[in-house]
Scaffold this active site. Structure first.
Site, short mmCIF file in Angstrom:
data_model
loop_
_atom_site.label_atom_id
_atom_site.label_comp_id
_atom_site.label_asym_id
_atom_site.label_seq_id
_atom_site.Cartn_x
_atom_site.Cartn_y
_atom_site.Cartn_z
N ALA A 70 -6.49 -6.18 -10.33
CA ALA A 70 -6.51 -4.76 -9.94
C ALA A 70 -7.88 -4.39 -9.39
CB ALA A 70 -6.16 -3.87 -11.14
N ASP A 71 -7.88 -3.39 -8.54
CA ASP A 71 -9.15 -2.84 -8.05
C ASP A 71 -8.97 -1.36 -7.76
OD1 ASP A 71 -11.94 -3.56 -7.30
OD2 ASP A 71 -11.33 -2.61 -5.42
N THR A 72 -9.97 -0.58 -8.14
CA THR A 72 -9.93 0.86 -7.93
C THR A 72 -11.12 1.27 -7.08
OG1 THR A 72 -8.78 1.20 -10.02
CG2 THR A 72 -9.90 3.11 -9.07
N ALA A 107 -5.28 -0.43 -6.43
CA ALA A 107 -4.39 -1.50 -5.97
C ALA A 107 -4.17 -2.52 -7.07
CB ALA A 107 -4.99 -2.18 -4.74
#
Length: 198
Positions: A70-72, A107
């Site tokens: 995940a990446d924010t 994402a």
């Protein structure tokens, strides 16, 4: 029997959020990758690329397991704000976000035990009140900003600055649960109920 799930993140927030779905990862194995944005890379594209890269990097170490990356990304227009490591960096972010709307792109990529990658992204709009210098100074002194995208954590004191949020609260925290649940169901990690959305 569902495959073991590896969480490719060291974020305690993501571990806490995925637990809300009744899922406990078999292991937490952060990806050590270059997270530098590419020249002129749009924030949403960047978030998707990094989430996918984290999952792929960790999946190579865990054959037969499912891996969630995940990446924010906090974005002011097309500008990707950093994960603030220094007070001056956080101050620049907060002054930029003060009194205006910004987007948070969260994402996720899930690579299942067979190597199939599935991707989802949640985009939320957050609007802050206008921040005074004193408010920013006090927030910086508290340290909550450290290591956070955009220099703030919505699950902490900064939530009191949010005058409007359109989208996913959990996504702004770092893991959009609606999208995550859908991917975990598709990979057989959690049961899918036929009348779930009825």
């Amino acid at each position: 029997m569902s495959p073991p799930l590896i969480l490719a993140s060291a974020s305690p927030r993501r571990a806490e959020l995925i637990a809300r779905l009744g899922v406990t990862p078999a292991a937490i194995d952060p990806a050590d990758i270059d997270e530098s944005p590419r020249r002129d890379e749009p924030p949403q594209v960047y978030a998707k690329r990094i989430a996918a890269a984290k999952a792929a990097h960790v999946a190579a170490r865990h054959p037969g397991a499912a891996v969630l990356g995940a990446d924010t990304v906090v974005a002011a227009g097309r500008r990707i704000l950093p994960k603030a490591e220094e007070p001056a960096e956080a101050r620049v972010c907060l002054e930029l976000l003060s009194g205006r709307r910004h987007r948070v792109h969260s994402a996720i990529t899930l690579i299942d035990a067979g190597g199939t990658a599935r991707h989802r992204i949640s985009t939320s709009i957050v609007a802050f009140k206008r921040l005074t210098r004193q408010e920013i100074d006090a927030y910086l002194a508290g340290g909550e900003w450290h290591g956070k995208a955009g220099g703030y954590a919505i699950q902490g004191f900064a939530e009191s600055w949010v005058r409007m949020l359109s989208g996913s609260h959990s996504g702004v925290m770092g893991l959009p649960l609606f999208e995550t649940r859908a991917l975990l169901q598709a990979a057989g990690i959690i049961a899918s109920v036929a009348d779930d959305d009825a």
